[in-house]
Design a protein around this motif. Structure first.
Motif, PDB file in Angstrom:
ATOM      1  N   LEU A 123       0.808  -1.216   0.000  1.00  0.00           N
ATOM      2  CA  LEU A 123       0.000   0.000   0.000  1.00  0.00           C
ATOM      3  C   LEU A 123       0.843   1.270   0.000  1.00  0.00           C
ATOM      4  O   LEU A 123       0.423   2.290  -0.530  1.00  0.00           O
ATOM      5  N   GLY A 124       2.034   1.204   0.605  1.00  0.00           N
ATOM      6  CA  GLY A 124       2.946   2.346   0.591  1.00  0.00           C
ATOM      7  C   GLY A 124       2.406   3.551   1.341  1.00  0.00           C
ATOM      8  O   GLY A 124       1.302   3.549   1.882  1.00  0.00           O
ATOM      9  N   GLY A 125       3.219   4.613   1.385  1.00  0.00           N
ATOM     10  CA  GLY A 125       2.803   5.867   1.994  1.00  0.00           C
ATOM     11  C   GLY A 125       2.794   5.830   3.506  1.00  0.00           C
ATOM     12  O   GLY A 125       3.131   4.832   4.134  1.00  0.00           O
ATOM     13  N   MET A 126       2.392   6.958   4.091  1.00  0.00           N
ATOM     14  CA  MET A 126       2.324   7.109   5.538  1.00  0.00           C
ATOM     15  C   MET A 126       0.865   7.137   5.987  1.00  0.00           C
ATOM     16  O   MET A 126      -0.025   7.536   5.231  1.00  0.00           O
ATOM     17  N   TRP A 127       0.652   6.715   7.235  1.00  0.00           N
ATOM     18  CA  TRP A 127      -0.697   6.659   7.794  1.00  0.00           C
ATOM     19  C   TRP A 127      -0.844   7.680   8.915  1.00  0.00           C
ATOM     20  O   TRP A 127       0.069   7.883   9.722  1.00  0.00           O
ATOM     21  N   ASP A 128      -2.017   8.293   8.971  1.00  0.00           N
ATOM     22  CA  ASP A 128      -2.348   9.195  10.068  1.00  0.00           C
ATOM     23  C   ASP A 128      -3.002   8.449  11.222  1.00  0.00           C
ATOM     24  O   ASP A 128      -2.856   8.819  12.389  1.00  0.00           O
ATOM     25  N   LEU A 129      -3.725   7.389  10.893  1.00  0.00           N
ATOM     26  CA  LEU A 129      -4.492   6.640  11.882  1.00  0.00           C
ATOM     27  C   LEU A 129      -4.566   5.186  11.443  1.00  0.00           C
ATOM     28  O   LEU A 129      -4.891   4.901  10.287  1.00  0.00           O
ATOM     29  N   VAL A 130      -4.260   4.269  12.372  1.00  0.00           N
ATOM     30  CA  VAL A 130      -4.312   2.831  12.096  1.00  0.00           C
ATOM     31  C   VAL A 130      -5.156   2.169  13.177  1.00  0.00           C
ATOM     32  O   VAL A 130      -5.006   2.471  14.374  1.00  0.00           O
ATOM     33  N   PHE A 131      -6.036   1.262  12.766  1.00  0.00           N
ATOM     34  CA  PHE A 131      -6.856   0.492  13.700  1.00  0.00           C
ATOM     35  C   PHE A 131      -6.539  -0.980  13.500  1.00  0.00           C
ATOM     36  O   PHE A 131      -6.772  -1.537  12.423  1.00  0.00           O
TER      37      PHE A 131
END
Length: 214
Positions: A123-131
């Motif tokens: 998926l790549g990229g950065m995450w702001d929120l992960v559940f």
């Protein structure tokens, strides 16, 4: 006051589910064997509230089940934001996609069917929120997989960290109870992790809120 009475009072003083989520909640409890896996009213509203506070542009969920939590988290997306959710069980795909479509979120909410450990790196990229709400024995694997991809100041939420109360020291462990041992070890690890700060909420089956430090 009993725990059940407290929960009823809390539910009565929490904003109601939107109609589509109430429908999904009922349908899941009528048709699914393990309906307790659904986040439900109070936790769903909390997930929506957190998402509204963070206003994330990119959200990742591990463990979609019937899609309830994903729809809650999508409520707070920033304009142009997107949510990627990963579900291992292909038998759930039709139901999840039906509710994504009913919510009008086909362009924002992206479902991936497969093992999280295989899907997330693509998926790549950065995450702001992960559940994280997948198989509990792999909480640590998922945490280490996603934390490097969470932006500084971003959040990771982990569900079921009370594991039915089995993580408490007063609960005797059976030698075969590998999930409980894994959840206990994971909770202890996060508590000692210098990369994050964390708050343990005893809501429902326990929700661990983690903020990644600088």
């Amino acid at each position: 006051m009993s725990d059940d009475e407290t929960q009823r009072y809390a539910d009565q003083h929490t904003s109601p589910e939107p109609p589509l989520l109430a429908q999904l909640n009922r349908e899941t409890h009528v048709q699914m064997l393990y309906a307790r896996m659904l986040s439900g009213h109070a936790q769903g509203r909390l997930l929506s509230m957190i998402s509204h506070m963070v206003r994330p542009r990119r959200v990742l969920e591990l463990g979609t089940f019937t899609g309830y939590a994903a729809l809650c988290l999508a409520e707070g997306l920033a304009p142009g934001g997107e949510l990627h959710t990963v579900e291992f069980n292909p038998e759930l795909e039709t139901r999840i996609r039906r509710y994504i479509a009913a919510a009008g979120l086909e362009e924002k909410l992206h479902l991936h069917i497969g093992a999280a450990a295989a899907v997330v790196p693509t998926l790549g990229g950065m995450w702001d929120l992960v559940f994280i709400d997948a198989d509990k024995i792999n909480n640590d694997t998922y945490y280490e997989l996603v934390l490097p991809q969470v932006r500084a100041g971003g959040f990771v939420l982990i569900d079921n960290v009370l594991w039915g109360g089995k993580v408490l020291s007063s609960h005797p462990l059976k030698p075969s109870d590998k999930d409980t041992r894994a959840v206990r070890a994971f909770n202890d690890k996060v508590q000692a992790d210098p990369r994050v700060e964390n708050v343990f909420l005893p809501l429902r089956d326990g929700l661990l809120l983690v903020r990644k430090l600088g």
